[in-house]
Design a protein around this motif. Structure first.
Motif, PDB file in Angstrom:
ATOM      1  N   ALA A 255       0.818  -1.214   0.000  1.00 47.12           N
ATOM      2  CA  ALA A 255       0.000   0.000   0.000  1.00 47.12           C
ATOM      3  C   ALA A 255       0.850   1.263   0.000  1.00 47.12           C
ATOM      4  O   ALA A 255       0.471   2.278  -0.590  1.00 47.12           O
ATOM      5  CB  ALA A 255      -0.938  -0.008   1.205  1.00 47.12           C
ATOM      6  N   ALA A 256       2.032   1.210   0.626  1.00 54.51           N
ATOM      7  CA  ALA A 256       2.907   2.384   0.642  1.00 54.51           C
ATOM      8  C   ALA A 256       3.369   2.730  -0.773  1.00 54.51           C
ATOM      9  O   ALA A 256       3.436   3.907  -1.150  1.00 54.51           O
ATOM     10  CB  ALA A 256       4.107   2.125   1.547  1.00 54.51           C
ATOM     11  N   GLY A 257       3.685   1.721  -1.559  1.00 50.22           N
ATOM     12  CA  GLY A 257       4.077   1.957  -2.944  1.00 50.22           C
ATOM     13  C   GLY A 257       2.923   2.488  -3.777  1.00 50.22           C
ATOM     14  O   GLY A 257       3.111   3.351  -4.641  1.00 50.22           O
ATOM     15  N   ARG A 258       1.740   1.979  -3.519  1.00 50.01           N
ATOM     16  CA  ARG A 258       0.562   2.467  -4.253  1.00 50.01           C
ATOM     17  C   ARG A 258       0.306   3.937  -3.946  1.00 50.01           C
ATOM     18  O   ARG A 258       0.068   4.733  -4.864  1.00 50.01           O
ATOM     19  CB  ARG A 258      -0.666   1.638  -3.865  1.00 50.01           C
ATOM     20  N   GLU A 259       0.368   4.313  -2.678  1.00 52.69           N
ATOM     21  CA  GLU A 259       0.106   5.706  -2.316  1.00 52.69           C
ATOM     22  C   GLU A 259       1.186   6.629  -2.863  1.00 52.69           C
ATOM     23  O   GLU A 259       0.904   7.739  -3.320  1.00 52.69           O
ATOM     24  CB  GLU A 259      -0.006   5.844  -0.794  1.00 52.69           C
ATOM     25  N   ALA A 260       2.439   6.187  -2.832  1.00 57.70           N
ATOM     26  CA  ALA A 260       3.527   7.002  -3.381  1.00 57.70           C
ATOM     27  C   ALA A 260       3.340   7.216  -4.877  1.00 57.70           C
ATOM     28  O   ALA A 260       3.540   8.324  -5.393  1.00 57.70           O
ATOM     29  CB  ALA A 260       4.870   6.336  -3.105  1.00 57.70           C
TER      30      ALA A 260
END
Length: 420
Positions: free
Chosen positions: A89-94
């Motif tokens: 999810a961190a990669g998606r938000e970034a």
């Protein structure tokens, strides 16, 4: 210098040749009339952001995403961490925030992209209709399938809202300069991090063909996206008119740096290639054959010599062990050499992580198999179970460097000290 010391010095030289603090400053563009937006993704992008910030004399703003543990402190640029090789999810938000940052720009603005290997997983913005869970499932299946990096990234591009040239489309009409550290065979810019600023010559049909080739069971939403007529931006699309993609570090340059260390030590280097692909264990067998020929026949080179190669090998998972392409290559090599005297080897990923474990790779020695036997470890059983990490940990021969802050793929060195 012992064989082990030489091999480690060669590996270190290969890594240092691709360090961002050396490569980034020499390739920075001129300051624009308008804004300077920095975005980036990859295992080296955190270090690239630091190098850029230290060298840029104008205002900066932007966001870079790198792998967990690969962030360096910056003052003006935001660097976030996310998961690799399976996105989170961190990669998606970034990725969403990066996509938003480049919209609404003018011809006077500059988007400076810091791109390196690993960006495909870190820049995780699924195409409309696809969930993060869908992307994770596809990534896991691709990683276990034995597909090449080119094949994996062809599929990933067509499931993304930002890769495969779509970032360039979002940033148009701003000027785009992408500084790239290559981790792919042949330095194909459209494959590095799945080419967010590069025209994509592949099609949805190509992606479907790869899925069928490796018999990957796709989630329904993913199948529907790959059946749509919407395509990635192709060569000749106007969105690429003001895009410059610059290769600032390559696997070949790192192989040459390693070769220079060998040459200085009085050992003749033989570079076999910077784009060797295939099953890791098969590549190990081939390299063993060449090493034997050097040791027994003096061909293609009389010892002392060192065989050097790069590229990205793959593993088709059939067991449930731990490890990565470099340790699997080495275990296959060791079995094929069968304790042959005077041959030593090192293989490691220049990013410091082989597969998903905490090692860059490993080393083998003439007595590796004997020491394994004494410890009750069967190399053939370990190889059959895709468990090379456990093997090399058991004999104490892992190569552990920690994060190197760069990534130009695998570096393999086989040192033949004298004729058999």
């Amino acid at each position: 210098m012992t064989p082990e010391e030489l091999l480690k010095a060669m590996f270190q030289a290969g890594v240092e040749a691709a360090l961002p603090q050396l490569c980034v400053p020499a390739h920075l563009p001129r300051r624009p009339k308008g804004r300077t937006i920095i975005i980036g993704a990859g295992k080296a992008s955190g270090a690239m952001a630091k190098a850029l910030e230290d060298s840029w004399d104008g205002p900066l703003e932007g966001l870079v995403v790198t792998r967990y543990g690969y962030r360096l402190p910056t003052e003006r640029l935001e660097v976030v961490e996310a998961a690799h090789p399976v996105p989170d999810a961190a990669g998606r938000e970034a990725a969403k925030r990066i996509h938003e940052l480049v919209q609404g720009l003018t011809e006077d603005d500059l988007v400076l992209c810091l791109i390196s290997g690993g960006g495909s997983a870190l820049l995780a913005m699924p195409a409309e209709g696809i969930s993060l869970e869908d992307k994770q499932a596809v990534n896991k299946a691709l990683l276990a399938s034995g597909a090449t990096i080119s094949e994996m990234n062809t599929v990933r591009k067509h499931l993304s809202a930002i890769k495969g040239g779509r970032l360039a489309r979002a940033a148009y009409p701003a000027q785009i300069v992408s500084l790239m550290i290559s981790d792919v065979p042949g330095d194909d810019a459209s494959i590095i991090a799945s080419g967010p600023t590069v025209p994509d010559p592949s099609t949805n049909a190509d992606a479907r063909g790869i899925v069928e080739k490796y018999r990957i069971d796709l989630p329904g939403a993913v199948s529907r996206v790959l059946e749509t007529i919407e395509e990635t931006p192709k060569p000749g699309d106007p969105c690429f008119e003001r895009v410059e993609n610059v290769m600032i570090a390559t696997p070949q340059a790192s192989l040459e740096a390693a070769a220079a260390v060998a040459r200085a030590a009085g050992v003749t280097p033989v570079i076999l290639g910077d784009s060797i692909e295939g099953e890791s264990r098969d590549v190990g067998l081939v390299h063993a054959g060449i090493a034997r020929q050097c040791a027994m026949r003096g061909q293609p080179q009389e010892p002392p010599c060192v065989l050097i190669s790069g590229g990205e090998t793959t593993i088709t998972l059939k067991g449930d062990g731990k490890g990565g392409p470099n340790t699997e290559f080495l275990l296959s090599l060791a079995i094929a050499l069968d304790g042959m005297d005077n041959i030593y080897a090192l293989a490691g990923d220049t990013d410091g992580v082989d597969g998903s474990e905490d090692n860059a790779g490993a080393l083998i020695y003439p007595d590796t198999l004997k020491r394994a036997e004494a410890a009750g470890i069967s190399p053939k059983v370990m190889l059959a179970n895709n468990d090379p990490y456990t093997f090399f940990k058991g004999v104490g021969d892992l190569l552990e460097t920690g994060p190197t802050m760069t990534n130009v793929n695998d570096l393999r060195c086989i040192f033949i000290t004298q004729k058999a």
